[in-house]
Design a protein around this motif. Sequence first.
Motif, PDB file in Angstrom:
ATOM      1  N   ASP A  24       0.969  -1.193   0.304  1.00  0.00           N
ATOM      2  CA  ASP A  24      -0.439  -0.221   0.248  1.00  0.00           C
ATOM      3  C   ASP A  24       0.565   1.354  -0.540  1.00  0.00           C
ATOM      4  O   ASP A  24       1.826   1.089   1.231  1.00  0.00           O
ATOM      5  CB  ASP A  24      -0.839   0.059   0.811  1.00  0.00           C
ATOM      6  N   ASN A  26      -0.211   4.677  -0.085  1.00  0.00           N
ATOM      7  CA  ASN A  26      -0.733   6.119   0.603  1.00  0.00           C
ATOM      8  C   ASN A  26      -1.430   5.163   1.441  1.00  0.00           C
ATOM      9  O   ASN A  26      -2.264   6.623   2.515  1.00  0.00           O
ATOM     10  CB  ASN A  26      -1.778   6.318  -0.783  1.00  0.00           C
ATOM     11  N   ILE A  30      -5.302  -0.524   1.343  1.00  0.00           N
ATOM     12  CA  ILE A  30      -5.049  -1.179   0.582  1.00  0.00           C
ATOM     13  C   ILE A  30      -4.084  -0.876  -0.911  1.00  0.00           C
ATOM     14  O   ILE A  30      -3.569  -0.082  -0.737  1.00  0.00           O
ATOM     15  CB  ILE A  30      -6.248  -1.204  -0.472  1.00  0.00           C
ATOM     16  N   ASP A  32      -1.955  -1.311  -3.450  1.00  0.00           N
ATOM     17  CA  ASP A  32      -1.950  -0.464  -5.205  1.00  0.00           C
ATOM     18  C   ASP A  32      -1.533  -0.590  -5.676  1.00  0.00           C
ATOM     19  O   ASP A  32      -0.435  -0.869  -5.666  1.00  0.00           O
ATOM     20  CB  ASP A  32      -2.154   0.680  -4.641  1.00  0.00           C
TER      21      ASP A  32
HETATM   22 CA    CA Z   1      -3.522   2.333  -1.466  1.00  0.00          CA
END
Ligand code: CA
Length: 563
Positions: A24, A26, A30, A32
């Motif tokens: 993840d 950011n 979740i 990405d």
């Molecule tokens: Ca993310």
Amino acid sequence: MQKRERDWWKRAVIYQVYPRSFCDSNGDGIGDIPGIIRKLDYLKSLGVDAIWLSPFYCSPQADNGYDISDYRDVDPIFGTMADLEELIAEADRRGIGIVPDLVLNHTSDEHEWFKKAKSSRTDPCHDYYIWRDGKEGVLPDNKRAAFGGPAWEWVPEVQQYYYHHFAVKQPDLNWQNPEVREMLYDMIRFWVEKGVAGFRLDVVDSFGKEIDRDIFQNGPMLHPYIREMRQKAFIRDDLLTVGEAWSVNLESARLYGNPDGSELSMAFSFEHLMLDVAEGNDRWHPIPLRFRNLKKTMAKWQNGLVGCGWNTLFWENHDVPRIVSRFGDDGRYRAESAKMLAAVLFGMQGTLYIYQGQELGMTNVAYPIEEYRDVSTLNFYEEAGREGWPEEKRMAAIHAQSRDNARSPMQWDDSPQAGFTSGKPWMRVNPNYREINAAAQTGDPESVFSAYKELIRLRKEYPVITEGTFELLLPEHDAVFAYRRTLGSRAVGNRMGTSGEGGMGIGSGTGEEILVVANFYGETIPDPLAEEEKGMEVLFRNYADEGTKGVLRPYEAVWYCSR
Ligand code: CA
Ligand code: GLC
């Protein structure tokens, strides 16, 4: 873009990324696409040639992206189209191809097509899906969905039921409608033009289903459809195309993987992963592994596709438990058994697939039900509860077999949340991340990661692994998994009883032989192949020291090579 040979995938190692659980970037919890880009060097160092990328398309995430609402865009939780293009370019710079997942059996119920389809029986999209007349509350028949519950869902607007093989939010496309197929092929060409290296085809065996005849897999039109797709959609000759086919047998594998290139590169067979669950591949009824069957199954596939197909080699993906917890020992001998399982598989012929975290020996999770996210797990919990399964039995089945075993976040380091996210992860991190993580393993020559790296290197160095013959040894032994791979004149000699020239592609007269010997269990046992091993050179061993001659330690595995 990389120029690849037509059958580059025969020697390739493919690494599956499940974007939601990988990295993840950011802090929203979740994984990405920018997170994947950050880890490309890690994958490069492992020796990966391509990434099978589980769905990143727009999706309501009812089945973590296997329910697509827009095939031509990236879901905002994973990033943007620009991020994806950057991933393709950055991977390409490192010689790594991107192989997206294609989910063509169904869409999301939030796809434009389905929204139109359910609005009116006269809408041109209506026939993109599978409908039956009926009365509300009276199902057309008693077909069940693979994720539990009936396979039919009522839509009041059209006073009809639609068919869904998986979750309610995954209506099946009507493959018999040529317009549906053309729309899908057009979408596939869109991705080919973006520069992907191939595709993994979700539940490919169900495309030709004829539900009125109770044919759900391997319908009469399946292979004609795939050939049509090959011609119209897979418009480059160097694409790796692999179909997920739970129903595949040797006969159909020879069609899917026909060396004339008329269908796919290969298909995933799951036969070897059905040997520790009850008949009928009922995953919720785990049984002890039928070890001798495992050996025979692997040998059957190794020998059954020579010259007429191509094998996939895998222990894990996002739908099955972690192999070290499943066929190995995720306690005392975790590292040894994880390496042993790799040693057994990696010496075989076929394209090798590794699922994220497998290279670290990541283990199953065992959480209370509130921590599970997978729709099929949650449906099972409810349904089994209604059928009267006691809580303990339901949870034991879930701990052994839930798909979430493979979906807990990737364990990068020992910082909070295993370095997967700076926020709150969408699914709980396995608490064992402090011991099991990439940072601890990449520099450690004794780690599972280092063993994976070394075995991958050897796979690429020894042509016998891609091209040689396979011979299962000691099929009836109840603890040892052993086989021999042979190339060149030795192979010809073995097969024909002569010592002829040439053979499997290397003109030299010496040939090459690899012997793999593995103790599949946790007891020390006599080595039944000690005589054979004499005079051979050790290429790989999953223990740091040589140990005692004539003995196999718990989960000990060795690759020998002819001198
Ligand atoms: Ca993310
Ligand atoms: C395949 C996928 C699985 C998904 C199902 C429905 O089996 O691998 O994750 O739930 O198809 O798309």
